[in-house]
Design an enzyme around this catalytic site. Structure first.
Site, PDB file in Angstrom:
ATOM      1  N   ARG A 250     103.733 -61.869 -90.318  1.00 28.39           N
ATOM      2  CA  ARG A 250     104.633 -62.898 -90.762  1.00 28.39           C
ATOM      3  C   ARG A 250     104.520 -63.064 -92.266  1.00 28.39           C
ATOM      4  O   ARG A 250     103.514 -63.087 -92.695  1.00 28.39           O
ATOM      5  CB  ARG A 250     104.318 -64.215 -89.996  1.00 28.39           C
ATOM      6  CG  ARG A 250     104.667 -64.102 -88.610  1.00 28.39           C
ATOM      7  CD  ARG A 250     106.015 -64.326 -88.197  1.00 28.39           C
ATOM      8  NE  ARG A 250     106.705 -64.329 -86.936  1.00 28.39           N
ATOM      9  CZ  ARG A 250     106.700 -63.352 -86.125  1.00 28.39           C
ATOM     10  NH1 ARG A 250     106.473 -62.100 -86.592  1.00 28.39           N
ATOM     11  NH2 ARG A 250     106.905 -63.668 -85.009  1.00 28.39           N
ATOM     12  N   GLU A 279     113.462 -65.695 -94.344  1.00 26.13           N
ATOM     13  CA  GLU A 279     114.373 -64.779 -93.813  1.00 26.13           C
ATOM     14  C   GLU A 279     115.702 -65.159 -93.373  1.00 26.13           C
ATOM     15  O   GLU A 279     115.738 -66.415 -92.800  1.00 26.13           O
ATOM     16  CB  GLU A 279     113.489 -64.002 -92.674  1.00 26.13           C
ATOM     17  CG  GLU A 279     112.408 -63.440 -93.024  1.00 26.13           C
ATOM     18  CD  GLU A 279     111.511 -62.738 -91.892  1.00 26.13           C
ATOM     19  OE1 GLU A 279     112.184 -62.837 -90.901  1.00 26.13           O
ATOM     20  OE2 GLU A 279     110.267 -62.327 -92.148  1.00 26.13           O
ATOM     21  N   HIS A 298     112.968 -57.401 -91.347  1.00 28.17           N
ATOM     22  CA  HIS A 298     112.219 -57.636 -89.972  1.00 28.17           C
ATOM     23  C   HIS A 298     112.449 -56.915 -88.620  1.00 28.17           C
ATOM     24  O   HIS A 298     113.243 -57.352 -87.590  1.00 28.17           O
ATOM     25  CB  HIS A 298     112.437 -59.192 -89.760  1.00 28.17           C
ATOM     26  CG  HIS A 298     111.342 -59.777 -88.896  1.00 28.17           C
ATOM     27  ND1 HIS A 298     110.938 -61.150 -88.914  1.00 28.17           N
ATOM     28  CD2 HIS A 298     110.585 -59.203 -87.967  1.00 28.17           C
ATOM     29  CE1 HIS A 298     110.006 -61.491 -87.897  1.00 28.17           C
ATOM     30  NE2 HIS A 298     109.899 -60.296 -87.257  1.00 28.17           N
TER      31      HIS A 298
END
Ligand code: NAP
Length: 339
Positions: A250, A279, A298
């Site tokens: 993360r 993000e 991601h």
């Protein structure tokens, strides 16, 4: 901690807050009243809020379910996250209200390890930069030292986190690429019992030892109060000169300004990042087009097969919970014991 709410059988109200594959959505619709509303779409926020106020169960991912949102969901009994990470949920409030939290461990492990290992290869061998050189018409002679990469095989891999994904990475590195592996986690694993194939190839170490002895350091641990900002100037400073940093966990575990500083000073050779503190990565982020960073959007688990398997597990979890049964994958810190 109060006991998880007992959920009765019968038709209940489900809010789907991120698109589900049609086959899984149909399974839910066959037994429950289902509203699909994605709060990231401005035109769906109203429907999301209305459904939240009535929902017995939520299913979705990649959206923070804050304490304020929970307060507007008085009937909520279960959240089924289509993710293994649970950093988008307020664990203390869930525990207090006896709301069950389910997630999707296991089904994405190998795919996420593939993604992270591909980042290790791509960063070390400069694959994106060199493929772009060909694409942009700059391959006019054999490349020289200025564009050489670094070996991956035989180098020492340092893992921060050694759970499902960390161990899958260690198998790729140790068994496939002859890489010695150091790992840091709060507890040392009994390899003879939990990962016999890695015995003699993997060693538990302090965070400082991992950082200062590895050629490639990869993060594969959860974001929590304890790990937020874990990688800062001191930690990057401990890494070997010329080392490579990979984040497959993360973004907020890393102090991004400190990472940039370590790259710009030439201390680190490069970084491969699948995750970011914000993000999608803002267009003006210095991480986006940095010459020493490979940035991915991601995509750890983003294959057809794995995203479908995650949706299946998350749907099963929700259906089981709403039927009053023990779901397959309850997040242990909230629901008391993970399957
Ligand atoms: P896991 O099996 O629960 O493993 C977590 C590991 O982290 C364990 O070894 C744990 O060991 C260690 N850990 C936890 N807190 C720690 C701390 N404070 N300091 C040091 N080590 C700590 O989880 P997983 O399935 O491997 O997934 C790991 C994380 O990857 C997830 O939480 C998620 O955020 C991320 N992820 C990212 C993607 C992506 O798309 N990029 C996809 C899937 C998962 P101890 O408890 O002994 O410390």
């Amino acid at each position: 901690m109060s006991a998880p709410n007992v959920v009765g059988a019968g038709r209940q109200r489900v809010l789907v807050f991120r698109a589900l594959p049609p086959d899984q959505l149909a399974l839910l619709q066959a037994v429950h009243e289902v509203t699909v509303a994605d709060p990231r779409q401005p035109e769906q926020i109203e429907a999301f809020e209305a459904a939240l106020a009535q929902a017995d169960g939520l299913i979705g991912s990649s959206y923070p379910i804050t304490p304020a949102l929970l307060a507007r969901a008085p009937s909520l009994k279960v959240i089924s996250s289509i993710s293994v990470g649970v950093d988008n949920y307020p664990l203390a409030e869930l525990r207090q209200r006896g709301i069950l939290l389910c997630h999707t461990p296991g089904v994405l492990t190998e795919t996420t390890a593939d993604t992270i290992f591909s980042l290790i290869l791509a960063t070390s061998r400069r694959l994106v930069e060199l493929a772009n050189l060909v694409r942009e018409g700059h391959w006019r002679r054999s490349i020289g030292e200025d564009l050489f990469g670094r070996d991956v095989h035989g180098k020492t891999l340092g893992l921060v986190g050694f759970g499902r994904i960390g161990q899958a990475l260690a198998r790729r590195a140790a068994l496939g690429f002859g890489m010695p592996v150091l790992y840091h986690a709060r507890r040392e694993l009994d390899l003879s019992r939990q990962a016999p194939e890695l015995q003699g190839r993997v060693r538990h170490a302090s965070l400082e030892d991992v950082l200062s002895n590895a050629d490639v350091v990869a993060l594969v641990l959860p974001l929590s109060d304890e790990t937020r900002g874990l990688m800062g100037a001191r930690e990057f400073g401990l890494m070997k000169p010329g080392a490579i940093f990979i984040n497959g966990a993360r973004g907020a575990i890393v102090q991004e300004a400190a990472l940039l500083q370590a790259l710009d000073s030439g201390h680190l050779w490069g970084a491969g990042l699948d995750v970011f503190a914000t993000e999608p990565l803002p267009l003006d982020s210095p991480l986006r087009a940095h010459p020493r960073i490979i940035a991915l959007p991601h995509i750890g688990s983003a294959t057809f097969e794995t995203r479908h398997a995650m949706a299946v597990l998350a749907t099963d979890n929700l259906l089981q919970a709403l039927a009053g049964e023990r779901p397959e994958a309850v997040y242990s810190d909230v629901g008391g014991g993970e399957a």
